[in-house]
Design an enzyme around this catalytic site. Structure first.
Site, mmCIF file in Angstrom:
data_model
loop_
_atom_site.group_PDB
_atom_site.id
_atom_site.type_symbol
_atom_site.label_atom_id
_atom_site.label_comp_id
_atom_site.label_asym_id
_atom_site.label_seq_id
_atom_site.Cartn_x
_atom_site.Cartn_y
_atom_site.Cartn_z
ATOM 1 N N ASP A 39 26.375 -9.143 -18.913
ATOM 2 C CA ASP A 39 25.983 -9.746 -20.183
ATOM 3 C C ASP A 39 27.165 -10.228 -21.014
ATOM 4 O O ASP A 39 27.123 -10.211 -22.246
ATOM 5 C CB ASP A 39 25.131 -8.756 -21.007
ATOM 6 C CG ASP A 39 24.310 -9.463 -22.073
ATOM 7 O OD1 ASP A 39 23.924 -10.616 -21.850
ATOM 8 O OD2 ASP A 39 24.078 -8.858 -23.143
ATOM 9 N N LYS A 42 28.158 -15.223 -18.771
ATOM 10 C CA LYS A 42 28.554 -16.128 -17.691
ATOM 11 C C LYS A 42 27.528 -17.237 -17.500
ATOM 12 O O LYS A 42 27.867 -18.417 -17.429
ATOM 13 C CB LYS A 42 28.730 -15.323 -16.396
ATOM 14 C CG LYS A 42 29.764 -14.222 -16.467
ATOM 15 C CD LYS A 42 29.891 -13.474 -15.164
ATOM 16 C CE LYS A 42 28.644 -12.700 -14.792
ATOM 17 N NZ LYS A 42 28.312 -11.648 -15.781
ATOM 18 N N SER A 548 25.696 9.101 25.354
ATOM 19 C CA SER A 548 26.050 7.756 24.860
ATOM 20 C C SER A 548 24.878 7.146 24.081
ATOM 21 O O SER A 548 24.236 6.207 24.553
ATOM 22 C CB SER A 548 26.494 6.840 26.007
ATOM 23 O OG SER A 548 25.598 6.856 27.090
#
Length: 637
Positions: A39, A42, A548
């Site tokens: 805020d 921008k 694995s």
């Protein structure tokens, strides 16, 4: 300092539209971002720039006035932020979430501005917007001064190589346009900038809502200010291409253009430097040299091309050059290496997995990269260096990584195009990280492959067999080790040269330093893969029995070996059956909480999607499974 207003209707539009379009086409382009704390105004600033530059159509203006009445935060006035905040969530909360890009133009320059979010959880969005920007406008609410998010975004834009910074002290109307307030904020920011290495910035007092010092400076409310207006500064600052043209020539090859037998050109966008016909060039990483024969474009050949232009180069000699190579100045080529140190911004919900292979894309080059555990993580609020084993969403850290083949690069500080990269998950194809190369590690230049006379083919011929890696994967208790042992016994009876690598046995020696976290499991499989590859190079049939659990690591091992030598064998046993067997009592410990990170209980198992061989130990005995596997891998020569 009074600036001539740039937001004027160009007289050429009415007088000579062709001349206007030609002049517009040759305007320079500046990409910039707006960032700062939540805020700080921008979106309002960008909306004001669009409004003042006459880049809003009448129907858009009518919609803006209607939206301002419904969602606006400026009373009965137009809320310029609504021109940019397009998401419903943004309008409802009055904040920016996504990166919004907008184009506008003045008589002197074209602009693409990115409105980036201020919230910390959207750091990845802000990094995306900043990656192509030449300038950053850091907004500060005059009422609040320099905040943590201001510091964080300033650090990030500096990290991303943006050297032109504007400190826009916004909402000056809410502090009565007080000079003392402005001076105090600038002094506070200057002290912080010096800490992070920001060498210079331009400070401007503005009001995005009222329009002070946006197009004209000084405004009537700030007679004490003698600097440029925001738009005047944006119009006159040096753009990146100007500086890039002064550096050595570099052009990553994107495409080999071969429309017929008589033409072979190399197409790409020039990253830096200038090139002319007759200039000597070097193909990196191959190192071959040639000279430029011609510079071709859709509109005809050029006598000169500069950074930013997309061209096709033809060379005087027939040289090996393909997509991913870099055509560079012969006397000043870039480096090529496969070991680096880099700063990484992690952009995915799933944490970084050290040791796992990711696609690394840098320019037109695509390679497999393996990241080591971070040296440290950077606290972007305090700038402290924190110990870290991985990087989570929005985290920034420094780590070493290696690639499966050398890539052409330059440090990010010298070249964004050849120093910046993205990381892509191999299975989801999601962009998970962005990085900036700092330098190549010295060992990359000092460690080389030593050629040997006896090749892997010679080793295989001596044993009269084709090397294989039989990779058994499945849950604990599925029967991997038992079946692998049975297969090896039957191969031995056939006079085959084998070696069995078992998960438990390897952890007594080679991998005794590893635990069972996800990161350690990945490293466990990486080491086994490298050992299995060396054994296959020796001509052996290698059997491996490991849980694995992750597909990515099994694929990593597959990629280490020649096509057809990796045989994935899925020992498919349901979890409930494996748990009933529980020969080692591990499931019982995992269920009671004594054993953490146990596959199938509190750690995932990713079954193979297309294994070469699948055996079901519910329906088959170990001997039957072994016979079936051998029948599938025949012939062995």
């Amino acid at each position: 300092m009074t600036n001539t207003p740039s937001f004027q209707t160009d007289a050429l539009i009415a007088e000579d539209i062709d001349a206007y379009l030609d002049a517009h086409q040759h305007k320079s382009l500046l990409r910039f971002i707006t960032c700062g704390s939540v805020d700080d105004g921008k979106s309002t600033l960008i909306g004001r720039l669009l409004y003042d530059s006459k880049m809003i159509f009448e129907d858009q203006l009518a919609a803006l006035e209607s939206d301002s009445a419904k969602h606006g935060t400026q009373g009965d006035q137009i809320d310029f932020a609504l021109l940019v905040d397009g998401l419903a969530a943004e309008r409802e909360q009055g904040i920016t979430i996504d990166v919004a890009y907008r184009f506008f133009t003045t008589e002197k320059r074209k602009f693409i501005v990115a409105d980036t979010p201020g919230h910390e959880q959207y750091t990845r969005n802000m990094v995306t917007g900043a990656s192509t920007a030449d300038l950053a406008v850091i907004l500060i609410d005059a009422r609040k001064g320099v905040l943590q998010q201001t510091r964080r975004h300033s650090y990030l834009v500096h990290l991303l190589g943006i050297r032109h910074l504007v400190l826009a002290v916004n909402k000056m109307d809410l502090v009565g346009y007080d000079q003392a307030t402005f001076d105090a904020i600038v002094a506070d920011y200057a002290a912080f900038a010096a800490e992070v290495g920001i060498e210079s910035f331009t400070a401007i007092p503005i009001s995005g809502f009222k329009g002070d010092n946006i197009t004209l400076a000084p405004s009537a409310q700030t007679p004490w200010y003698d600097g440029p207006s925001l738009i005047h500064h944006l119009e006159t600052v040096e753009v990146a291409n100007t500086a890039a043209q002064e550096r050595a020539f570099r052009m990553p090859v994107q495409w080999v253009n071969r429309p017929n037998l008589d033409f072979r050109g190399f197409a790409g966008q020039i990253a830096s430097g200038t090139i002319r016909p007759g200039d000597p060039v070097r193909i990196v990483p191959a190192g071959k040299t040639s000279t430029v024969k011609s510079i071709s474009t859709f509109d005809g050949d050029l006598e000169e091309a500069v950074a930013g232009q997309s061209v096709t180069l033809t060379l005087a000699d027939e040289v090996d050059c393909s997509r991913g190579d870099v055509i560079a100045a012969a006397g000043d080529p870039p480096e090529a290496s496969d070991h680096f140190r880099a700063t990484i911004v992690w952009m995915d919900e799933t944490a970084m997995k050290p040791g796992r292979g990711y696609w690394l894309k840098i320019g037109s080059q695509m390679v497999t990269a393996t990241i080591q555990p971070p040296e440290y993580e950077i606290d972007v609020n305090s700038l402290d260096r924190l110990a870290a084993k991985t990087l989570d969403l929005n985290a920034i850290g420094v780590a070493e990584f290696s690639t499966d083949r050398p890539i052409v690069f330059e440090p990010y500080a010298s070249s964004r195009q050849l120093g910046g990269f993205i990381l892509i998950d191999k299975f989801t194809n999601a962009t998970v990280g962005a990085g900036m190369i700092e330098f190549a590690l010295r060992r990359a230049q000092n460690v080389h492959w030593q050629p040997t006379t006896i090749t892997r083919e010679d080793h295989a011929n001596l044993k009269n067999q084709k090397p294989r890696v039989l990779w058994f994967t499945g849950l604990s208790g599925s029967g991997k080790s038992t079946i692998a042992n049975e297969v090896e016994k039957q191969l031995a009876l056939m006079n085959r040269h084998t070696f069995l690598l078992d998960g438990d046995n390897v952890r007594h020696g080679l991998n005794k330093d590893l635990g069972f976290t996800e990161t350690d499991r990945i490293e466990n499989i990486r080491r086994i893969g490298e050992v299995a590859k060396l054994m296959a190079d020796a001509g052996l049939i290698v059997l491996t029995a490991f849980i694995s659990p992750f597909r990515a690591e099994r694929q990593m091992v597959r990629s280490m070996l020649p096509e057809g030598e990796f045989i994935e064998i899925f020992v498919d046993t349901p979890l409930e059956v494996a748990e009933q067997r529980d020969v080692k009592g591990l499931y019982k410990k995992a269920r009671s909480g004594e054993l953490k990170n146990f596959t199938g209980i509190d750690s995932p198992y990713e079954p193979p999607e297309a294994p070469e061989i699948r055996v079901n130990t519910v329906d088959m005995t170990p001997q039957e499974a072994a016979e079936y596997i051998i029948s599938q891998i025949m012939p062995l020569k």
